[in-house]
Design a protein around this motif. Structure first.
Motif, mmCIF file in Angstrom:
data_model
loop_
_atom_site.group_PDB
_atom_site.id
_atom_site.type_symbol
_atom_site.label_atom_id
_atom_site.label_comp_id
_atom_site.label_asym_id
_atom_site.label_seq_id
_atom_site.Cartn_x
_atom_site.Cartn_y
_atom_site.Cartn_z
ATOM 1 N N ASN A 41 35.208 -35.033 21.431
ATOM 2 C CA ASN A 41 34.630 -36.337 21.031
ATOM 3 C C ASN A 41 34.234 -36.657 19.734
ATOM 4 O O ASN A 41 33.947 -35.678 19.037
ATOM 5 C CB ASN A 41 33.183 -36.248 21.995
ATOM 6 C CG ASN A 41 33.238 -36.323 23.370
ATOM 7 O OD1 ASN A 41 34.286 -36.763 24.070
ATOM 8 N ND2 ASN A 41 32.310 -35.872 24.031
ATOM 9 N N PRO A 42 34.463 -37.725 19.105
ATOM 10 C CA PRO A 42 34.116 -38.323 17.900
ATOM 11 C C PRO A 42 32.565 -38.010 17.611
ATOM 12 O O PRO A 42 31.729 -38.168 18.299
ATOM 13 C CB PRO A 42 34.889 -39.540 17.799
ATOM 14 C CG PRO A 42 35.526 -39.973 19.211
ATOM 15 C CD PRO A 42 35.012 -38.650 20.028
ATOM 16 N N GLN A 101 32.977 -44.998 11.120
ATOM 17 C CA GLN A 101 31.841 -45.918 10.858
ATOM 18 C C GLN A 101 32.055 -46.494 9.148
ATOM 19 O O GLN A 101 31.739 -45.481 8.267
ATOM 20 C CB GLN A 101 30.545 -45.152 10.977
ATOM 21 C CG GLN A 101 29.293 -45.947 10.983
ATOM 22 C CD GLN A 101 27.992 -45.106 11.347
ATOM 23 O OE1 GLN A 101 27.362 -44.654 10.443
ATOM 24 N NE2 GLN A 101 27.930 -44.726 12.499
ATOM 25 N N CYS A 103 32.323 -33.906 12.554
ATOM 26 C CA CYS A 103 33.073 -34.482 13.578
ATOM 27 C C CYS A 103 34.377 -33.637 13.745
ATOM 28 O O CYS A 103 35.266 -33.653 12.787
ATOM 29 C CB CYS A 103 33.670 -35.948 12.841
ATOM 30 S SG CYS A 103 34.466 -36.700 14.087
ATOM 31 N N PHE A 148 37.034 -45.120 15.820
ATOM 32 C CA PHE A 148 35.345 -44.885 15.907
ATOM 33 C C PHE A 148 34.915 -44.663 14.361
ATOM 34 O O PHE A 148 33.699 -44.711 14.380
ATOM 35 C CB PHE A 148 35.310 -43.382 16.461
ATOM 36 C CG PHE A 148 36.048 -43.326 17.898
ATOM 37 C CD1 PHE A 148 35.406 -43.958 19.144
ATOM 38 C CD2 PHE A 148 37.426 -42.612 18.023
ATOM 39 C CE1 PHE A 148 35.869 -43.864 20.144
ATOM 40 C CE2 PHE A 148 37.847 -42.530 19.315
ATOM 41 C CZ PHE A 148 37.324 -43.072 20.401
ATOM 42 N N CYS A 184 41.470 -44.360 12.552
ATOM 43 C CA CYS A 184 40.359 -44.085 13.513
ATOM 44 C C CYS A 184 39.418 -45.367 14.195
ATOM 45 O O CYS A 184 38.846 -45.825 13.617
ATOM 46 C CB CYS A 184 39.357 -42.924 13.196
ATOM 47 S SG CYS A 184 38.316 -42.287 14.331
#
Length: 219
Positions: A185-186, A206, A32, A204, A202
């Motif tokens: 882009n992540p 997970q 990433c 994005f 963040c």
């Protein structure tokens, strides 16, 4: 979301990257680049202080290795005396601090590790091997040998020729990523996000395993 500052952080005066941030990307452990870009361009709050027992174990192993090298006739410099600061062609400052830089006719850079071996360890030493002659640290003008020493007794020598053109190009590519004015882009993943310095901020990130998306008839 502002693509020039997606996490709303304080911007650095100029892009800055630490060697240990790059190593997981060079070894393929991290993917990433959104995280690397944010760390390089903004001041990401740190919530992970080094545990005191790690510091004690690391310093003890470092002292032991440095002592043995001096017994073997090496001139030895430790930690802060080995600070590296270099400006890259992309305009990014690349900094690092090898545990030990030793000289005995030829240069040697040593990193001591108290955890189990990981691929990024070798990439970290490769970076030191590449940067030391660039700064002519302690008068060393050619890529030194590298060495990884682990608390469990493992000891790995790393030849200077690992710092080849392909490795240098990989570093240049990462510097270009950090030098971008907009965020890449992540690429979130559970395994990478859990250790990411940007995780708490963040959107994005997970934090849970992905939901099952289908079935496999033959299983």
């Amino acid at each position: 979301m502002d693509s020039n500052n997606p996490l709303g952080l304080e911007k650095r005066p100029s892009p800055y990257v630490w060697v240990t941030w790059l190593a997981p990307y060079l070894s393929g452990e991290n993917q990433c680049r959104f995280s690397l870009w944010n760390q390089g361009n903004f001041r990401v709050p740190s919530s992970n202080d080094m545990p005191s027992d790690w510091l004690v174990q690391h310093q003890s192993l470092l002292n032991e290795v440095a002592h043995d090298l001096r017994v073997d006739g090496y001139e030895v410099e430790e930690e802060d005396a080995n600070s590296l600061y270099l400006k890259t062609s992309a305009g990014v400052t690349l900094a690092g601090k090898p545990d030990i830089v030793a000289r005995n006719g030829k240069g040697l850079v040593v990193d001591v590790k108290t955890e189990k071996p990981r691929g990024k360890d070798r990439a970290q030493v490769n970076l030191y091997q590449a940067l030391i002659p660039a700064q002519k640290l302690h008068g060393i003008q050619e890529a030194p040998w590298g060495r990884l020493v682990y608390r469990d007794g493992k000891d790995k020598l790393i030849p200077p020729n690992e710092v080849d053109e392909a490795f240098k190009q990989s570093v240049r590519n990462l510097m270009q990523v950090v030098a971008q004015t907009t965020a890449p882009n992540p690429q979130p993943s559970l395994s990478e996000c859990r250790f990411c310095k940007c995780r708490e901020l963040c959107p994005f990130a997970q934090n849970e395993p992905p939901e099952t998306r289908g079935t496999v008839p033959w299983l």
